[in-house]
Structure formats: structure tokens, C-alpha cells
Design an enzyme around this catalytic site. Sequence first.
Site, PDB file in Angstrom:
ATOM      1  N   CYS A 165       0.521  -1.209  -0.806  1.00 51.14           N
ATOM      2  CA  CYS A 165       0.236  -0.085   0.085  1.00 51.14           C
ATOM      3  C   CYS A 165      -1.000   0.682  -0.348  1.00 51.14           C
ATOM      4  O   CYS A 165      -1.342   1.703   0.234  1.00 51.14           O
ATOM      5  CB  CYS A 165       1.441   0.835   0.204  1.00 51.14           C
ATOM      6  SG  CYS A 165       1.981   1.486  -1.389  1.00 51.14           S
ATOM      7  N   GLU A 191       2.061   1.019  -9.785  1.00 45.32           N
ATOM      8  CA  GLU A 191       0.724   1.620  -9.818  1.00 45.32           C
ATOM      9  C   GLU A 191       0.329   2.021 -11.230  1.00 45.32           C
ATOM     10  O   GLU A 191      -0.709   2.606 -11.456  1.00 45.32           O
ATOM     11  CB  GLU A 191       0.635   2.806  -8.852  1.00 45.32           C
ATOM     12  CG  GLU A 191       1.743   3.816  -8.981  1.00 45.32           C
ATOM     13  CD  GLU A 191       1.753   4.854  -7.839  1.00 45.32           C
ATOM     14  OE1 GLU A 191       0.734   5.050  -7.171  1.00 45.32           O
ATOM     15  OE2 GLU A 191       2.817   5.479  -7.659  1.00 45.32           O
ATOM     16  N   HIS A 203      -7.138  11.883  -0.230  1.00 47.07           N
ATOM     17  CA  HIS A 203      -6.123  11.962   0.827  1.00 47.07           C
ATOM     18  C   HIS A 203      -6.647  12.476   2.161  1.00 47.07           C
ATOM     19  O   HIS A 203      -6.080  12.171   3.196  1.00 47.07           O
ATOM     20  CB  HIS A 203      -4.879  12.679   0.317  1.00 47.07           C
ATOM     21  CG  HIS A 203      -4.122  11.795  -0.630  1.00 47.07           C
ATOM     22  ND1 HIS A 203      -4.359  11.801  -1.990  1.00 47.07           N
ATOM     23  CD2 HIS A 203      -3.232  10.804  -0.403  1.00 47.07           C
ATOM     24  CE1 HIS A 203      -3.610  10.868  -2.556  1.00 47.07           C
ATOM     25  NE2 HIS A 203      -2.912  10.246  -1.625  1.00 47.07           N
ATOM     26  N   ARG A 215       8.452   6.987   0.623  1.00 40.40           N
ATOM     27  CA  ARG A 215       8.222   7.232  -0.791  1.00 40.40           C
ATOM     28  C   ARG A 215       8.650   8.664  -1.114  1.00 40.40           C
ATOM     29  O   ARG A 215       8.286   9.595  -0.403  1.00 40.40           O
ATOM     30  CB  ARG A 215       6.739   7.050  -1.093  1.00 40.40           C
ATOM     31  CG  ARG A 215       6.406   7.372  -2.542  1.00 40.40           C
ATOM     32  CD  ARG A 215       4.976   7.035  -2.860  1.00 40.40           C
ATOM     33  NE  ARG A 215       4.056   8.017  -2.333  1.00 40.40           N
ATOM     34  CZ  ARG A 215       2.728   7.911  -2.445  1.00 40.40           C
ATOM     35  NH1 ARG A 215       2.203   6.842  -3.016  1.00 40.40           N
ATOM     36  NH2 ARG A 215       1.943   8.840  -1.963  1.00 40.40           N
ATOM     37  N   ASN A 221      -4.520   1.988  -5.361  1.00 43.70           N
ATOM     38  CA  ASN A 221      -5.392   3.167  -5.512  1.00 43.70           C
ATOM     39  C   ASN A 221      -5.252   3.721  -6.921  1.00 43.70           C
ATOM     40  O   ASN A 221      -6.234   4.072  -7.564  1.00 43.70           O
ATOM     41  CB  ASN A 221      -5.018   4.266  -4.510  1.00 43.70           C
ATOM     42  CG  ASN A 221      -5.075   3.781  -3.078  1.00 43.70           C
ATOM     43  OD1 ASN A 221      -5.671   2.755  -2.807  1.00 43.70           O
ATOM     44  ND2 ASN A 221      -4.459   4.513  -2.171  1.00 43.70           N
ATOM     45  N   ASP A 222      -4.017   3.802  -7.394  1.00 48.91           N
ATOM     46  CA  ASP A 222      -3.799   4.289  -8.749  1.00 48.91           C
ATOM     47  C   ASP A 222      -3.868   3.155  -9.770  1.00 48.91           C
ATOM     48  O   ASP A 222      -4.406   3.338 -10.855  1.00 48.91           O
ATOM     49  CB  ASP A 222      -2.443   5.005  -8.846  1.00 48.91           C
ATOM     50  CG  ASP A 222      -2.538   6.432  -8.311  1.00 48.91           C
ATOM     51  OD1 ASP A 222      -3.547   7.101  -8.607  1.00 48.91           O
ATOM     52  OD2 ASP A 222      -1.632   6.857  -7.596  1.00 48.91           O
TER      53      ASP A 222
HETATM   54  C1  PEP Z   1      -1.629   4.089  -4.462  1.00 54.50           C
HETATM   55  O1  PEP Z   1      -1.699   4.687  -5.544  1.00 54.50           O
HETATM   56  O2  PEP Z   1      -2.148   2.983  -4.263  1.00 54.50           O
HETATM   57  C2  PEP Z   1      -0.902   4.680  -3.330  1.00 54.50           C
HETATM   58  C3  PEP Z   1      -0.671   3.989  -2.243  1.00 54.50           C
HETATM   59  O3  PEP Z   1      -0.488   5.975  -3.429  1.00 54.50           O
HETATM   60  P1  PEP Z   1      -1.436   7.251  -3.290  1.00 54.50           P
HETATM   61  O4  PEP Z   1      -2.737   6.789  -2.678  1.00 54.50           O
HETATM   62  O5  PEP Z   1      -0.722   8.217  -2.416  1.00 54.50           O
HETATM   63  O6  PEP Z   1      -1.568   7.691  -4.698  1.00 54.50           O
HETATM   64 MG    MG Z   2      -0.490   6.383  -6.030  1.00 50.99          MG
END
Ligand code: PEP
Ligand code: MG
Length: 571
Positions: free
Chosen positions: A502, A431, A189, A332, A454-455
Amino acid sequence: MLELKGIGASAGIAIAKAYRLEEPDLSVEKKAVTNSEAEIERFAQAVENSKKELEVIKAHALKELGQDKADIFSAHLLVLSDPELLNPVKEKISSESVNAEFALRETADMFVSMFESMDNEYMKERAADIRDVTKRVIGHLLGVEIPNPSLISEQVIIVSEDLTPSDTAQLNREFVKGFTTDIGGRTSHSAIMARSLEIPAVVGTKKATQEIENGKLVIVDGISGEVIVDPSEDAIAEYKAKNDKFLEQKAEWAKLVNEPTVTTDGQHVELAANIGTPADVKGVLENGGEAVGLYRTEFLYMGRDQLPTEEEQFDAYKSVLEQMEGKPVVVRTLDIGGDKELPYLHLPKEMNPFLGFRAIRLCLEEQDIFKTQLRALLRASTYGNLRIMFPMIATVNEFKEAKSLLLEVKETLLNEGHKVSDDIQIGIMVEIPSTAVLADQFAKEVDFFSIGTNDLIQYTMAADRMNERVSYLYQPYNPAILRLITLVIEAAHKEGKWVGMCGEMAGDEVAIPILLGLGLDEFSMSATSILPARTQISKLSKAEAESFKEKILSMSSTEEVVSFVKETFNV
Ligand code: PEP
Ligand code: MG
């Protein structure tokens, strides 16, 4: 000259002196003093110096971050003028003949635990103020400098082990030219925040703090992921030239800032931005974002000592909606857990925090926290085009439960006489693999999906997104991931719903032609990726991209997909 290799987390090149950001040691010892008068005077001087420092920070915060952040420091100044705190410290110094730092720590701890135990939000906030202020005054008494990134007044590159999202948010872009850290990856992050702030950054160098001394000249190349310490004249010239080229390229992209995103065959896709704070909206608009595709509200909850109040949250959501002037804003709900911790919730340590009690799981259990957020969101809904999205949904029941709480909160608000928009789409992050596989069932329930790669990638490949040693398994283009994405898009379209993405993959130049061919409707990314993506999409034909869909989905490896895309689409 020394070269470190890390991960380019935010594009651009910065050349400046190193500024090491470290947590200072503020431990105090009890000492006997013989001259209490002089000790009280030393304490008074430290308070005065802290006040002067706070005045500067406050003025700076007002200019750079707005009134609400400046108010935090006004509250700190009030604490430093409060005889209810200062007098007991002075009394303790003279009656017990102890040193000022010890007297202050004891007195402050007593007030903090007293205020924290009260069931009163206002008093809890005062406890946090006292804790912060005490740190500052003790710093002066010990002669230890408290690093304050918002006070930096010369051009620097921040060097630290890691940067919390709240550290990152405090960086002043005028002086902080770049940063480099020991740990972290592209989807950690702090990296995501760096892109929002448009500060060149290299993360995960493993040894930046070990190798870089304060004041040393450093080059941070956020494009290639290189950090050069103590560069030669030649290296400086080379990187300056590389930076000029990058700026030229940026100027080229900027020409499309007010244009829609249209393919050569006339198909429109939406390019949205991911944000972490209301202040990020400026960058979204400057980079031509057509929407906010992901507002990570958890940053509102981080870098502080207690939960944000309903009013604080309402102000933040309203500010984002108003600034976006009717363009869609996907907010979110709280996604805490994994690498985003809230120490003040005192949750037990978990063996696998990314698989643990987090996000919607926590919100469905701690309903007060969740309902406060939903109240703030729904109250803000009349100020723009709000869409609400739940994170980490694994089962249809979780979605139904979250939605029913939302409707319950809405009912309560309407009964209380509040206005709530009638037109709020409710969607989910996809995710978790179970949700992607069952997308046909979810599609009947939700208004939209946003794929969180990402997850999704870390869960599908069983490879921790923060762990450099398994980063070879972090494969966005793996056909397994692409098939899951396809399942989601096809299921949604069958029910007439839209699908966004996203995760960081949405702004990736190799992924973009594939995702266009798979039929993705909305691409949400770091604001700085929007114009390069628009430039790329404006040169692609959607029909052509679609014609490769089956071929790509039948491939067997990441490498095969990447080489095909690079050749076919000239990436
Ligand atoms: C993801 O998991 O792709 C996402 C956009 O959320 P974060 O990166 O905040 O986990
Ligand atoms: Mg995520």
C-alpha cells in the site's frame, strides 16, 4: 512568465487564478472605548455577519461533504445564538469599557478552558465550537478575512506553504482546479490527499508563496511537476494541448473500469485503493477499485481539537464498508506521528518523530484511545468485509499484544450484546526492516501483510521521506528494497497468506512489472493510478515477469534495475 519546479504530486493540468491560503493574524489588543453602546452594536453586527457566512458554509458542506460535516456548522450557529456566551461579552464591553474583540477573546477563553477541563466529551466538543466561532467573529471585528477554502466560488489554484490533510479535504473540486505548495514530497500526506481528490498538484516548489501573488494566472502541471506563473499565450496553448492529450489517455484507461485485472497469461491480481476519508470511496468505485487496501484512519483524528468519539468513528467505518458493498476493506488503526501530528494529545516534541512514539507504539501505551477505535471498528464489522491492520509493527510481541487487545474488546462487545463479524482478517503493515527480515515468523501469526514502502524505504535507506535534500536516496527500485519485499512475499506464501503493498510504489509503472514477477497479490494505490495500472498489467505476462526475478534481485543498483525494466517491459 516564471517557471517553478516542484514534484508532480497528482496528475493533470490546471490553469486558473492563484488563491493564496494563509493563516490570518487574529491577535487582539485591549483598547478602551468611550461609546460602549456603539461597540456592542459593532459586536452584534460581526455576529450577524458570521452567521450569514456560516449559513453559506453549512449549505455548501451539506451538498459537498454530507450531513455530518454540515452538522458541525449547525453547532457553530447555535453557539452564535447562545445568550450564555453573547451576554457576558456585552456586559464586559459596557462594564469595563473595552473593545469587542478583547471582550470576546477573554470571555471565550474562559468558557473554553472551563469546558475543556470537564471530563465530558460533549462539553469538550462545545469548547472546540466556541474556539472556531470566536475566530470567525474576531476576523469580522478586525476586518481580516478568514480564508475558507470551502467557500471559494470561482475557479482557482490554491497556493500555500503547505496544506494540511483537513484543508485538502475541504477543497471543492468544482472551483479548486489545482494546488501548489512550498514544501512536501510525493509521499507527504497532502500529496496523497490530492490524488484522492483528483486535483492536479505540484508540491515542494520551495518558493510558490514567495513568487505567486493572489489573482495571478498560474498553470499547474501535476504530470511534470512544473508551475508556470503569468504564462504567455503560447504557453497557455501548449499546456491546453497537453491537457487534451492527458484527457484522451484517461478516456482510454476508463474503458477498463469494470474489468478485472488479468495478465496476458490469465493471472488475476487485485487492484485496491488507498483512502483517507469515507468521501474518497466514490473515487475508488469510479476508478474501478476492487477493494480498499488501506484506509488511513488517522485523518479522522486530524484537523480538530479532540479525539473522535466511538460513534463518529463507527459512522465513518460503517459508511466505507457499506459503500464498498462486500468488497474487502483494509482499515489501518491509528498511525499518528511522523508528519501526522495531533496537537491536542500534547505529546512532547521529539528529535526524530519518524522514529519516535507513534502509531502502534502510542496505541499500546494509550490503550483507551486504541480500544475506542477497536470498538468502533468491530461494531462496524457486520456492515461489510472488514480487515484490520496494525501500523509500524516492529516485533512479533507488538502484534500479539495488539491482537490480544482486539480480542479483549471483541469479548466485551459480545457481552454487551453487540454483533461482531466472525470473519475479520487481522494483518500488519510491513514498513520496518526488522519485520521484513523476520517475515517468516510473523507469517505464522498474521492473516496478511501489506508492505508500506513509503516508510520501509526511508527506514532501510536511512533517508527521511520528507527531506528533498536526501531524496536521491529514496530508491524504491534499489535491490536492497526488492530483496526485503521478496523475503516478505516468499514467507507469506509459504504459510498460505496473502501480501499486498500500500506504499506509493505499488502504483508506479516501473515497479509494477517487478512486483508482479515477485508474486505480489494485491496492489493498493491512489484511486487515480488504478486504471493506468490495470492497462499496464493487462499487457504483461506474469510468467515472463517471474522469469526475470533472479536476475533483477542479483543487480547491484537502482540504475541497473530501472534501465533493465524500461528496456524489457517498454515502460
Ligand atoms: C507506508 O508507509 O508505505 C504507508 C502506506 O503508510 P503511510 O504513507 O501512511 O505512512
Ligand atoms: Mg507508513
